[in-house]
Design a protein around this motif. Structure first.
Motif, PDB file in Angstrom:
ATOM      1  N   GLU A  57      73.508  15.840 -10.473  1.00  0.00           N
ATOM      2  CA  GLU A  57      72.090  16.071 -10.775  1.00  0.00           C
ATOM      3  C   GLU A  57      71.206  15.751  -9.572  1.00  0.00           C
ATOM      4  O   GLU A  57      70.244  16.467  -9.294  1.00  0.00           O
ATOM      5  CB  GLU A  57      71.669  15.259 -12.001  1.00  0.00           C
ATOM      6  CG  GLU A  57      72.384  15.656 -13.289  1.00  0.00           C
ATOM      7  CD  GLU A  57      72.287  17.128 -13.645  1.00  0.00           C
ATOM      8  OE1 GLU A  57      71.265  17.779 -13.303  1.00  0.00           O
ATOM      9  OE2 GLU A  57      73.232  17.648 -14.263  1.00  0.00           O
ATOM     10  N   ILE A  58      71.534  14.700  -8.845  1.00  0.00           N
ATOM     11  CA  ILE A  58      70.804  14.369  -7.618  1.00  0.00           C
ATOM     12  C   ILE A  58      70.933  15.532  -6.625  1.00  0.00           C
ATOM     13  O   ILE A  58      69.973  15.887  -5.937  1.00  0.00           O
ATOM     14  CB  ILE A  58      71.312  13.046  -7.017  1.00  0.00           C
ATOM     15  CG1 ILE A  58      70.887  11.872  -7.901  1.00  0.00           C
ATOM     16  CG2 ILE A  58      70.825  12.860  -5.582  1.00  0.00           C
ATOM     17  CD1 ILE A  58      71.572  10.556  -7.573  1.00  0.00           C
ATOM     18  N   GLY A  59      72.113  16.147  -6.594  1.00  0.00           N
ATOM     19  CA  GLY A  59      72.330  17.305  -5.726  1.00  0.00           C
ATOM     20  C   GLY A  59      71.356  18.440  -6.017  1.00  0.00           C
ATOM     21  O   GLY A  59      70.854  19.091  -5.092  1.00  0.00           O
ATOM     22  N   HIS A  60      71.091  18.692  -7.307  1.00  0.00           N
ATOM     23  CA  HIS A  60      70.107  19.727  -7.654  1.00  0.00           C
ATOM     24  C   HIS A  60      68.734  19.402  -7.071  1.00  0.00           C
ATOM     25  O   HIS A  60      68.039  20.286  -6.571  1.00  0.00           O
ATOM     26  CB  HIS A  60      69.972  19.860  -9.181  1.00  0.00           C
ATOM     27  CG  HIS A  60      71.078  20.605  -9.838  1.00  0.00           C
ATOM     28  ND1 HIS A  60      71.502  21.850  -9.423  1.00  0.00           N
ATOM     29  CD2 HIS A  60      71.837  20.279 -10.920  1.00  0.00           C
ATOM     30  CE1 HIS A  60      72.481  22.262 -10.216  1.00  0.00           C
ATOM     31  NE2 HIS A  60      72.713  21.338 -11.127  1.00  0.00           N
ATOM     32  N   VAL A  61      68.348  18.131  -7.133  1.00  0.00           N
ATOM     33  CA  VAL A  61      67.026  17.736  -6.648  1.00  0.00           C
ATOM     34  C   VAL A  61      66.961  17.830  -5.132  1.00  0.00           C
ATOM     35  O   VAL A  61      66.034  18.443  -4.582  1.00  0.00           O
ATOM     36  CB  VAL A  61      66.653  16.313  -7.135  1.00  0.00           C
ATOM     37  CG1 VAL A  61      65.324  15.868  -6.534  1.00  0.00           C
ATOM     38  CG2 VAL A  61      66.588  16.266  -8.664  1.00  0.00           C
ATOM     39  N   VAL A  62      67.934  17.245  -4.436  1.00  0.00           N
ATOM     40  CA  VAL A  62      67.852  17.227  -2.971  1.00  0.00           C
ATOM     41  C   VAL A  62      68.038  18.616  -2.364  1.00  0.00           C
ATOM     42  O   VAL A  62      67.507  18.888  -1.283  1.00  0.00           O
ATOM     43  CB  VAL A  62      68.831  16.211  -2.326  1.00  0.00           C
ATOM     44  CG1 VAL A  62      68.504  14.807  -2.772  1.00  0.00           C
ATOM     45  CG2 VAL A  62      70.270  16.546  -2.592  1.00  0.00           C
ATOM     46  N   LYS A  63      68.746  19.490  -3.053  1.00  0.00           N
ATOM     47  CA  LYS A  63      68.903  20.871  -2.565  1.00  0.00           C
ATOM     48  C   LYS A  63      67.785  21.786  -3.080  1.00  0.00           C
ATOM     49  O   LYS A  63      67.786  22.989  -2.809  1.00  0.00           O
ATOM     50  CB  LYS A  63      70.272  21.427  -2.964  1.00  0.00           C
ATOM     51  CG  LYS A  63      71.429  20.730  -2.269  1.00  0.00           C
ATOM     52  CD  LYS A  63      71.368  20.958  -0.775  1.00  0.00           C
ATOM     53  CE  LYS A  63      72.565  20.386  -0.063  1.00  0.00           C
ATOM     54  NZ  LYS A  63      72.559  20.709   1.352  1.00  0.00           N
ATOM     55  N   LYS A  64      66.866  21.209  -3.835  1.00  0.00           N
ATOM     56  CA  LYS A  64      65.665  21.916  -4.328  1.00  0.00           C
ATOM     57  C   LYS A  64      66.002  23.139  -5.177  1.00  0.00           C
ATOM     58  O   LYS A  64      65.280  24.138  -5.158  1.00  0.00           O
ATOM     59  CB  LYS A  64      64.741  22.269  -3.166  1.00  0.00           C
ATOM     60  CG  LYS A  64      64.272  21.055  -2.419  1.00  0.00           C
ATOM     61  CD  LYS A  64      63.352  21.390  -1.273  1.00  0.00           C
ATOM     62  CE  LYS A  64      62.920  20.077  -0.627  1.00  0.00           C
ATOM     63  NZ  LYS A  64      62.317  20.214   0.635  1.00  0.00           N
ATOM     64  N   HIS A  65      67.053  23.064  -5.944  1.00  0.00           N
ATOM     65  CA  HIS A  65      67.455  24.192  -6.789  1.00  0.00           C
ATOM     66  C   HIS A  65      66.376  24.556  -7.812  1.00  0.00           C
ATOM     67  O   HIS A  65      66.104  25.736  -8.031  1.00  0.00           O
ATOM     68  CB  HIS A  65      68.771  23.873  -7.506  1.00  0.00           C
ATOM     69  CG  HIS A  65      69.931  23.767  -6.578  1.00  0.00           C
ATOM     70  ND1 HIS A  65      71.036  23.012  -6.864  1.00  0.00           N
ATOM     71  CD2 HIS A  65      70.171  24.307  -5.348  1.00  0.00           C
ATOM     72  CE1 HIS A  65      71.905  23.089  -5.872  1.00  0.00           C
ATOM     73  NE2 HIS A  65      71.397  23.861  -4.936  1.00  0.00           N
ATOM     74  N   HIS A  66      65.754  23.564  -8.424  1.00  0.00           N
ATOM     75  CA  HIS A  66      64.750  23.848  -9.449  1.00  0.00           C
ATOM     76  C   HIS A  66      63.490  24.446  -8.837  1.00  0.00           C
ATOM     77  O   HIS A  66      62.855  25.313  -9.438  1.00  0.00           O
ATOM     78  CB  HIS A  66      64.417  22.577 -10.234  1.00  0.00           C
ATOM     79  CG  HIS A  66      65.594  22.058 -10.990  1.00  0.00           C
ATOM     80  ND1 HIS A  66      66.501  21.182 -10.441  1.00  0.00           N
ATOM     81  CD2 HIS A  66      66.042  22.325 -12.242  1.00  0.00           C
ATOM     82  CE1 HIS A  66      67.433  20.917 -11.332  1.00  0.00           C
ATOM     83  NE2 HIS A  66      67.192  21.604 -12.424  1.00  0.00           N
TER      84      HIS A  66
END
Length: 183
Positions: A46-55
């Motif tokens: 989930e942290i990966g989604h945030v740091v990679k700016k997926h959302h």
């Protein structure tokens, strides 16, 4: 980022992240876990989604869709069925969540973050394995299977990306420290 983590009252098997460092896991998924290494892998995903700016990328696509819908509406009329179909299809794709590549990337990031934090690297794959054993008709995995690639596909992609690089990596699982929820 100032990270915020929480557990929500839901028997679904899922976890979510939002821009700004918010990560939430469901009680149902938490109960499936056996140790801290598994939790670290899921939180790392989930942290990966945030740091990679997926959302944020999904929101940008939504803005483009809205702009396109406005232009189509101006050119062909807002009540045109073709325009409504195009807009509806685009909105459905975005509503289903992130694309498969974003999920695979978040899996890789989660595995790396958990491993760098000193956890046994196979925590996330163990959770994916447990989820893959759930019956597809089970309501607790319905949303997860709609918004994510099947766990078997995710496991395959993780195996392809890591190869044998993690074979000699050891870390802690910390079962004794892992807080077990009461039924």
């Amino acid at each position: 980022l100032p990270w915020h983590f929480g557990v929500i009252e839901s028997e679904d098997l899922n976890a979510f992240a939002a821009p700004g460092g918010y990560v939430v896991i469901t009680k149902g998924l938490y109960r499936k876990m056996q140790n801290e290494a598994q939790l670290a892998g899921v939180l790392g995903h989930e942290i990966g989604h945030v740091v990679k700016k997926h959302h944020l990328k999904v929101m940008q696509k939504q803005q483009l869709l809205n702009m396109g819908a406005g232009l189509l509406g101006q050119k062909y009329g807002k009540d045109n069925q073709t325009v409504e179909k195009v807009i509806g299809s685009g909105a459905e794709v975005l509503a289903r969540g992130l694309d498969k590549d974003a999920e695979y990337e978040a899996d890789r990031v989660g595995l790396v973050l958990a491993t760098r934090a000193g956890y046994e690297p196979y925590g996330l794959p163990e959770v994916l394995q447990a989820i893959s054993e759930a019956d597809k008709s089970d309501k607790s995995v319905a949303l997860l299977f709609k918004t994510h690639p099947h766990p078997d596909d995710r496991l395959t992609r993780l195996a392809e990306s890591t190869g044998s690089k993690l074979d000699k990596v050891t870390g802690k699982t910390l079962e004794n420290r892992f807080y077990k929820l009461k039924p």
